[in-house]
Design a protein around this motif. Structure first.
Motif, PDB file in Angstrom:
ATOM      1  N   GLN A 255      -7.524  54.685 101.817  1.00  0.00           N
ATOM      2  CA  GLN A 255      -8.629  55.685 101.173  1.00  0.00           C
ATOM      3  C   GLN A 255      -9.775  54.799 100.937  1.00  0.00           C
ATOM      4  O   GLN A 255      -9.738  53.444 101.517  1.00  0.00           O
ATOM      5  CB  GLN A 255      -8.029  56.170 100.046  1.00  0.00           C
ATOM      6  CG  GLN A 255      -7.269  55.123  98.916  1.00  0.00           C
ATOM      7  CD  GLN A 255      -6.755  55.759  97.891  1.00  0.00           C
ATOM      8  OE1 GLN A 255      -6.576  56.974  97.672  1.00  0.00           O
ATOM      9  NE2 GLN A 255      -6.497  54.965  96.849  1.00  0.00           N
ATOM     10  N   SER A 256     -10.709  55.216 100.459  1.00  0.00           N
ATOM     11  CA  SER A 256     -11.956  54.428 100.181  1.00  0.00           C
ATOM     12  C   SER A 256     -11.671  53.118  99.582  1.00  0.00           C
ATOM     13  O   SER A 256     -11.096  53.049  98.550  1.00  0.00           O
ATOM     14  CB  SER A 256     -12.918  55.325  99.342  1.00  0.00           C
ATOM     15  OG  SER A 256     -14.138  54.666  99.056  1.00  0.00           O
ATOM     16  N   GLY A 257     -12.511  52.089 100.026  1.00  0.00           N
ATOM     17  CA  GLY A 257     -12.387  50.809  99.412  1.00  0.00           C
ATOM     18  C   GLY A 257     -11.033  50.194 100.157  1.00  0.00           C
ATOM     19  O   GLY A 257     -10.523  48.951  99.842  1.00  0.00           O
ATOM     20  N   GLY A 258     -10.269  50.493 100.935  1.00  0.00           N
ATOM     21  CA  GLY A 258      -9.221  49.796 101.984  1.00  0.00           C
ATOM     22  C   GLY A 258      -7.877  49.754 101.065  1.00  0.00           C
ATOM     23  O   GLY A 258      -6.990  49.251 101.516  1.00  0.00           O
ATOM     24  N   THR A 259      -7.598  50.706 100.024  1.00  0.00           N
ATOM     25  CA  THR A 259      -6.519  50.702  99.465  1.00  0.00           C
ATOM     26  C   THR A 259      -5.761  51.692  99.871  1.00  0.00           C
ATOM     27  O   THR A 259      -6.247  52.720 100.796  1.00  0.00           O
ATOM     28  CB  THR A 259      -6.822  51.021  97.716  1.00  0.00           C
ATOM     29  OG1 THR A 259      -7.449  52.181  97.546  1.00  0.00           O
ATOM     30  CG2 THR A 259      -7.566  49.807  96.976  1.00  0.00           C
ATOM     31  N   ASN A 261      -3.349  54.801  99.932  1.00  0.00           N
ATOM     32  CA  ASN A 261      -3.085  56.061  99.150  1.00  0.00           C
ATOM     33  C   ASN A 261      -1.668  56.269  98.934  1.00  0.00           C
ATOM     34  O   ASN A 261      -0.952  56.783  99.829  1.00  0.00           O
ATOM     35  CB  ASN A 261      -3.553  57.315 100.198  1.00  0.00           C
ATOM     36  CG  ASN A 261      -3.718  58.751  99.356  1.00  0.00           C
ATOM     37  OD1 ASN A 261      -2.623  58.952  98.608  1.00  0.00           O
ATOM     38  ND2 ASN A 261      -4.705  59.707  99.483  1.00  0.00           N
TER      39      ASN A 261
END
Length: 288
Positions: A255-259, A261
């Motif tokens: 997801q956003s930021g490369g973390t 989900n």
């Protein structure tokens, strides 16, 4: 976490089963071979009483064959005839009618000695939701005699279905019990899809399965998700989350930021488990 699950149609199903007991010769009880104890309703013993019983360990093609063999021996020691089957592929399904006849051997032989032609065996088929009753009935009947589905609660009523002139099956809706005293039972049921995903959060279910698989089936995780290794201690939540993050990164659940989900990764993992893509996995062992 308290899991309660007792829709009204299940209450009616229990009452209807009790009303039909005087009409049946034996009961065929389906369990899921991956979780035999968690997938059997303890109320069934009370409902069926002393009726002869054949236990079918369904979906055996998805379960660890060595563990399933141990379950068969365990049930045999408890005085119960058990047969591993797979209602989709047809594995061992042809053995069901002979097993039923064997259970009623004395009665059938007595009828023959009296010059009577034995009538078809009347069997009640019972089990929890989504354990495969309708699929099995259709396999036995050689036609679409029962409604099937990959979700709990498909069968809503009772119906008699004749099988090859030798067996008459009374299909019933799946019955769960009002409350799970052991909450792990509910989680295991959710893992194989016998409880709707809305009841228990998929992340909780996936984390529970990973915690079990790391010591029992580490190779299955590594092979499916191309992992080089796994954390050794999963008694704390952080290593379990670490494994899920490893899986999520491998499968593109970012997801956003490369973390990662975690919800998406958990849903993907459970889908792989239920579809057999992790290999033949059992989540309960007789020795535990």
């Amino acid at each position: 976490m308290t899991i309660q699950w007792f829709p009204g149609h299940m209450t009616r199903a229990r009452r209807q089963i009790q009303d039909k007991l005087k009409l049946i010769d034996l009961a065929i009880e389906l369990m899921d071979a991956r979780i035999p104890i968690s997938s059997r309703n303890p109320m069934i013993d009370e409902i069926l009483g002393n009726k002869p019983r054949l236990i079918l360990l369904n979906k055996a093609d998805l379960a660890d064959p060595a563990v399933t063999a141990e379950w068969v021996q365990r049930l045999k020691r408890d005085g119960v005839d058990a047969l591993p089957i797979d209602s989709i592929s047809g594995t061992n399904v042809k053995e069901i009618i002979p097993r039923c006849k064997h259970l009623l051997k004395d009665r059938l032989e007595a009828q023959i000695r009296k010059g009577m032609k034995p009538r078809p065996i009347r069997a009640l088929i019972v089990g929890i939701p989504n354990v495969g009753k309708s699929t099995l009935i259709n396999r036995l009947a050689g036609r679409k005699a029962a409604i099937t589905g990959d979700r709990p609660g498909v069968t809503k009523g009772q119906q008699w279905i004749r099988i090859a002139g030798e067996l008459e099956l009374l299909d019933t809706p799946g019955i769960l019990w009002p409350k799970f005293e052991d909450q792990q039972v509910g989680v295991r049921l959710a893992a194989i899809g016998s409880i709707k995903d809305e009841v228990i959060h998929p992340e909780d279910v996936a984390f529970h399965v990973i915690r079990y698989m790391v010591p029992h089936y580490p190779q299955a995780l590594c092979e499916r998700y191309q992992l080089e290794g796994l954390p050794g201690d999963l008694t704390e939540p952080e290593p379990v989350i670490e494994v899920m993050e490893m899986i999520g990164r491998r499968r593109g659940c970012l997801q956003s930021g490369g973390t990662v989900n975690l919800e998406k990764a958990s849903a993907l993992f459970l889908r792989d488990l239920r579809d057999g893509k992790l290999g033949r996995i059992s989540l309960e062992h007789p020795g535990e």
